[in-house]
Design a protein around this motif. Structure first.
Motif, PDB file in Angstrom:
ATOM      1  N   VAL A 239       1.030  -1.139   0.007  1.00 36.85           N
ATOM      2  CA  VAL A 239      -0.008   0.029  -0.039  1.00 36.85           C
ATOM      3  C   VAL A 239       0.819   1.332  -0.043  1.00 36.85           C
ATOM      4  O   VAL A 239       0.639   2.224  -0.628  1.00 36.85           O
ATOM      5  CB  VAL A 239      -1.016   0.117   1.088  1.00 36.85           C
ATOM      6  CG1 VAL A 239      -1.676   1.281   1.271  1.00 36.85           C
ATOM      7  CG2 VAL A 239      -1.692  -1.256   1.061  1.00 36.85           C
ATOM      8  N   HIS A 240       1.897   1.233   0.773  1.00 37.74           N
ATOM      9  CA  HIS A 240       2.826   2.251   0.895  1.00 37.74           C
ATOM     10  C   HIS A 240       3.558   2.380  -0.419  1.00 37.74           C
ATOM     11  O   HIS A 240       3.806   3.749  -0.984  1.00 37.74           O
ATOM     12  CB  HIS A 240       3.827   2.158   2.074  1.00 37.74           C
ATOM     13  CG  HIS A 240       5.062   3.154   2.021  1.00 37.74           C
ATOM     14  ND1 HIS A 240       4.746   4.628   2.392  1.00 37.74           N
ATOM     15  CD2 HIS A 240       6.305   3.125   1.527  1.00 37.74           C
ATOM     16  CE1 HIS A 240       5.930   5.267   2.446  1.00 37.74           C
ATOM     17  NE2 HIS A 240       6.815   4.411   1.694  1.00 37.74           N
ATOM     18  N   LEU A 241       4.020   1.374  -1.151  1.00 39.33           N
ATOM     19  CA  LEU A 241       4.685   1.638  -2.461  1.00 39.33           C
ATOM     20  C   LEU A 241       3.847   2.094  -3.497  1.00 39.33           C
ATOM     21  O   LEU A 241       4.196   2.878  -4.577  1.00 39.33           O
ATOM     22  CB  LEU A 241       5.108   0.217  -2.928  1.00 39.33           C
ATOM     23  CG  LEU A 241       6.172  -0.304  -1.823  1.00 39.33           C
ATOM     24  CD1 LEU A 241       6.895  -1.569  -2.374  1.00 39.33           C
ATOM     25  CD2 LEU A 241       7.536   0.531  -1.939  1.00 39.33           C
ATOM     26  N   ASN A 242       2.580   1.928  -3.490  1.00 39.32           N
ATOM     27  CA  ASN A 242       1.518   2.232  -4.337  1.00 39.32           C
ATOM     28  C   ASN A 242       0.704   3.548  -3.972  1.00 39.32           C
ATOM     29  O   ASN A 242      -0.399   3.658  -4.569  1.00 39.32           O
ATOM     30  CB  ASN A 242       0.667   0.856  -4.813  1.00 39.32           C
ATOM     31  CG  ASN A 242       1.327   0.032  -5.598  1.00 39.32           C
ATOM     32  OD1 ASN A 242       1.636  -0.088  -6.675  1.00 39.32           O
ATOM     33  ND2 ASN A 242       1.735  -0.880  -4.534  1.00 39.32           N
ATOM     34  N   ARG A 243       1.349   4.188  -2.941  1.00 36.09           N
ATOM     35  CA  ARG A 243       0.246   5.327  -2.235  1.00 36.09           C
ATOM     36  C   ARG A 243      -0.195   6.274  -3.386  1.00 36.09           C
ATOM     37  O   ARG A 243      -1.143   6.783  -3.190  1.00 36.09           O
ATOM     38  CB  ARG A 243       1.060   5.726  -1.187  1.00 36.09           C
ATOM     39  CG  ARG A 243       2.175   6.410  -1.469  1.00 36.09           C
ATOM     40  CD  ARG A 243       3.099   6.647  -0.237  1.00 36.09           C
ATOM     41  NE  ARG A 243       4.414   7.654  -0.380  1.00 36.09           N
ATOM     42  CZ  ARG A 243       5.585   6.954  -0.839  1.00 36.09           C
ATOM     43  NH1 ARG A 243       5.568   5.578  -1.123  1.00 36.09           N
ATOM     44  NH2 ARG A 243       6.658   7.670  -1.015  1.00 36.09           N
ATOM     45  N   VAL A 245      -0.731   6.016  -6.492  1.00 32.08           N
ATOM     46  CA  VAL A 245      -1.481   5.921  -7.345  1.00 32.08           C
ATOM     47  C   VAL A 245      -2.712   5.803  -6.734  1.00 32.08           C
ATOM     48  O   VAL A 245      -4.079   6.449  -7.460  1.00 32.08           O
ATOM     49  CB  VAL A 245      -1.678   4.257  -7.990  1.00 32.08           C
ATOM     50  CG1 VAL A 245      -2.726   3.892  -8.882  1.00 32.08           C
ATOM     51  CG2 VAL A 245      -0.297   4.301  -8.918  1.00 32.08           C
ATOM     52  N   PHE A 246      -3.060   5.253  -5.504  1.00 29.05           N
ATOM     53  CA  PHE A 246      -4.368   5.306  -4.664  1.00 29.05           C
ATOM     54  C   PHE A 246      -4.817   6.886  -4.296  1.00 29.05           C
ATOM     55  O   PHE A 246      -5.735   7.117  -4.224  1.00 29.05           O
ATOM     56  CB  PHE A 246      -4.059   4.582  -3.413  1.00 29.05           C
ATOM     57  CG  PHE A 246      -3.799   3.154  -3.749  1.00 29.05           C
ATOM     58  CD1 PHE A 246      -4.513   2.379  -4.781  1.00 29.05           C
ATOM     59  CD2 PHE A 246      -2.894   2.298  -2.868  1.00 29.05           C
ATOM     60  CE1 PHE A 246      -4.050   1.072  -4.955  1.00 29.05           C
ATOM     61  CE2 PHE A 246      -2.569   0.989  -3.258  1.00 29.05           C
ATOM     62  CZ  PHE A 246      -3.477   0.461  -4.244  1.00 29.05           C
ATOM     63  N   LYS A 247      -3.777   7.786  -4.077  1.00 29.81           N
ATOM     64  CA  LYS A 247      -4.298   8.922  -3.662  1.00 29.81           C
ATOM     65  C   LYS A 247      -4.518  10.021  -4.774  1.00 29.81           C
ATOM     66  O   LYS A 247      -5.433  10.911  -4.487  1.00 29.81           O
ATOM     67  CB  LYS A 247      -3.017   9.584  -2.916  1.00 29.81           C
ATOM     68  CG  LYS A 247      -2.685   9.183  -1.597  1.00 29.81           C
ATOM     69  CD  LYS A 247      -1.568   9.728  -0.698  1.00 29.81           C
ATOM     70  CE  LYS A 247      -1.248   9.048   0.573  1.00 29.81           C
ATOM     71  NZ  LYS A 247      -0.285   9.847   1.263  1.00 29.81           N
ATOM     72  N   GLU A 248      -4.110   9.802  -6.004  1.00 31.49           N
ATOM     73  CA  GLU A 248      -4.096  10.488  -7.232  1.00 31.49           C
ATOM     74  C   GLU A 248      -5.354  10.288  -7.979  1.00 31.49           C
ATOM     75  O   GLU A 248      -5.833  11.071  -8.522  1.00 31.49           O
ATOM     76  CB  GLU A 248      -2.899  11.151  -7.879  1.00 31.49           C
ATOM     77  CG  GLU A 248      -1.872  11.628  -7.241  1.00 31.49           C
ATOM     78  CD  GLU A 248      -0.524  11.753  -8.044  1.00 31.49           C
ATOM     79  OE1 GLU A 248      -0.585  11.207  -9.280  1.00 31.49           O
ATOM     80  OE2 GLU A 248       0.311  12.339  -7.781  1.00 31.49           O
ATOM     81  N   HIS A 249      -5.643   8.836  -7.932  1.00 32.66           N
ATOM     82  CA  HIS A 249      -6.792   8.408  -8.642  1.00 32.66           C
ATOM     83  C   HIS A 249      -8.102   8.779  -8.070  1.00 32.66           C
ATOM     84  O   HIS A 249      -8.357   7.965  -6.912  1.00 32.66           O
ATOM     85  CB  HIS A 249      -6.748   7.284  -9.271  1.00 32.66           C
ATOM     86  CG  HIS A 249      -5.272   7.029 -10.037  1.00 32.66           C
ATOM     87  ND1 HIS A 249      -4.877   5.913 -10.497  1.00 32.66           N
ATOM     88  CD2 HIS A 249      -4.123   7.847 -10.661  1.00 32.66           C
ATOM     89  CE1 HIS A 249      -3.841   6.087 -11.299  1.00 32.66           C
ATOM     90  NE2 HIS A 249      -3.595   7.476 -11.133  1.00 32.66           N
ATOM     91  N   PRO A 250      -9.248   9.281  -8.655  1.00 32.26           N
ATOM     92  CA  PRO A 250     -10.209   9.428  -8.055  1.00 32.26           C
ATOM     93  C   PRO A 250     -10.967   7.968  -7.949  1.00 32.26           C
ATOM     94  O   PRO A 250     -11.943   7.816  -7.261  1.00 32.26           O
ATOM     95  CB  PRO A 250     -11.143  10.264  -8.962  1.00 32.26           C
ATOM     96  CG  PRO A 250     -10.429  10.157 -10.088  1.00 32.26           C
ATOM     97  CD  PRO A 250      -9.159  10.145 -10.042  1.00 32.26           C
ATOM     98  N   LEU A 312       5.908   1.721 -14.170  1.00 33.81           N
ATOM     99  CA  LEU A 312       4.532   1.315 -14.604  1.00 33.81           C
ATOM    100  C   LEU A 312       4.012   0.601 -13.464  1.00 33.81           C
ATOM    101  O   LEU A 312       4.528  -0.535 -13.098  1.00 33.81           O
ATOM    102  CB  LEU A 312       4.560   0.692 -15.826  1.00 33.81           C
ATOM    103  CG  LEU A 312       5.211   1.533 -17.101  1.00 33.81           C
ATOM    104  CD1 LEU A 312       5.225   0.682 -18.397  1.00 33.81           C
ATOM    105  CD2 LEU A 312       4.620   2.792 -17.228  1.00 33.81           C
ATOM    106  N   HIS A 313       2.932   0.927 -12.917  1.00 31.93           N
ATOM    107  CA  HIS A 313       2.053   0.017 -11.932  1.00 31.93           C
ATOM    108  C   HIS A 313       1.270  -0.739 -12.694  1.00 31.93           C
ATOM    109  O   HIS A 313       0.077  -0.238 -13.202  1.00 31.93           O
ATOM    110  CB  HIS A 313       1.336   1.075 -11.029  1.00 31.93           C
ATOM    111  CG  HIS A 313       2.312   2.034 -10.077  1.00 31.93           C
ATOM    112  ND1 HIS A 313       2.764   1.628  -8.776  1.00 31.93           N
ATOM    113  CD2 HIS A 313       2.852   3.378 -10.415  1.00 31.93           C
ATOM    114  CE1 HIS A 313       3.640   2.623  -8.701  1.00 31.93           C
ATOM    115  NE2 HIS A 313       3.635   3.679  -9.227  1.00 31.93           N
TER     116      HIS A 313
END
Length: 370
Positions: A239-243, A245-250, A312-313
């Motif tokens: 979750v921290h590594l992909n934070r 992506v999770f924060k910026e995408h609605p 790239l995620h």
């Protein structure tokens, strides 16, 4: 006779009390409790080196205090009440121009001698030279007590010197282990490119990619580290590594903690260099597909190349659908708020007004997936 005996007892008491007052620094042994907490910092070579030097300095300070106490106790002969000219304190007093003198008309005690600062600096200088096995000889033990202590200090110093400074080479090797590994890898790659006569342009791309990858990962294998951690901890790290992506995408805004953890466990990060062909036209690789609205798997209608160095995620289509099926409420929100920069299912690249983060990809679970 009674007055002389009183002077002797006073001198003896003064020497013993001075010795024990100097040994009060033994209270610093409580630092052992702190040392147990320093285990978390042992992997840092510089911190270990500083700690070892401090331990060496502390040992030298303790021995210097004992060396001064011995000299202060033995500089006055208790039986004859005269100054011992072979004492190192007497020699120091004569050297610095503050000799000992007996005040017969006044206090009836020995006065003079070097000041405390000069005595401590000289004591520390002697113990440092003895512990490091240098020994210039300008400060030397002469009395029996001084010689016995000097022998014991040499034995202690040999152990300290071998234990502390003998590990300096190992510490420096650990500090520069990653750098050495990086240069070894670069040399191996250069030899490989030279051996197989790889074209210059491609060779430069390879070297640039290695340098870029190393600057981001420092040679750390993320997957290997994650495998060491238990499942729950691994999910938190993902979750921290992909934070970003999770924060910026609605699309992920209303996802619960459990949903984010499940998604993060399925995400993979791929580092791409400029010019890398990420997806091929006509294959079952999809970069930008409204898979939640389509039943059939798409084939990319164009090639996708990286223009710059980028991360790239990536998440596989089947893994994403599995999470969406389990979290039904989030699935509806996800399908409504997910916007693609390009829809590569169609022949024409239709750009969306509100783009999704370009490095987010959904890959179908096929045998020819790249």
């Amino acid at each position: 006779m009674l007055a002389l005996r009183a002077v002797r007892l006073h001198i003896r008491y003064k020497g013993i009390s001075s010795l024990f007052s100097s040994l009060k620094v033994v209270r610093l042994l409580r630092l052992g409790r702190v040392a147990r907490k320093l285990d978390h910092y042992i992997e840092y070579g510089a911190a270990v080196l500083v700690l070892l030097v401090c331990v060496f300095g502390l040992a030298a300070h303790w021995l210097a205090c004992i060396w001064y106490s011995i000299g202060d106790y033995e500089v006055i002969d208790e039986e004859t009440n005269i100054v011992r000219m072979d004492s190192w304190l007497y020699i120091l007093a004569e050297t610095v121009g503050t000799p000992y003198r007996f005040n017969a008309s006044g206090s009836g005690k020995w006065e003079g001698g070097p000041n405390k600062h000069s005595v401590y600096i000289t004591s520390l200088y002697f113990t440092m030279t003895s512990l490091t096995s240098i020994g210039f000889g300008n400060i030397a033990p002469t009395t029996d007590g001084e010689k016995i202590f000097a022998v014991a200090m040499m034995m202690i110093g040999s152990l300290l010197y071998a234990t502390i400074f003998g590990n300096v080479t190992t510490i420096f090797q650990q500090m520069y282990a990653n750098t050495n590994r990086y240069h070894e890898m670069l040399n191996s790659v250069r030899d490989f490119l030279k051996l197989y006569q790889v074209p210059k342009g491609l060779s430069e791309r390879v070297m640039d990619y290695i340098a870029s990858t190393w600057s981001m990962s420092r040679g750390i294998d993320t997957e290997k580290v994650l495998q060491i951690c238990p499942k729950d901890m691994r999910a938190d790290i993902c979750v921290h590594l992909n934070r970003k992506v999770f924060k910026e995408h609605p699309a992920f805004r209303l996802a619960s903690d459990g949903c984010l953890r499940a998604l993060a466990m399925e995400f993979q990060t791929i580092h791409c260099a400029p010019g890398d062909l990420i997806y091929h036209a006509g294959k079952g690789d999809v970069f930008g597909d409204v898979f939640w609205k389509e039943v059939t798997l798409a084939q990319a209608c164009a090639n996708v190349r990286a223009l710059t160095y980028c991360d790239l995620h990536v998440i596989k289509r089947d893994a994403l659908q599995k999470v969406l099926e389990f979290y039904t409420a989030f699935s509806n929100h996800f399908s409504r708020n997910l916007l693609l920069t390009y829809n590569l299912r169609k022949r024409l690249q239709e750009k969306i007004a509100k783009p999704l983060f370009d490095s987010l990809m959904y890959v179908p679970q096929l045998n020819n997936t790249y």
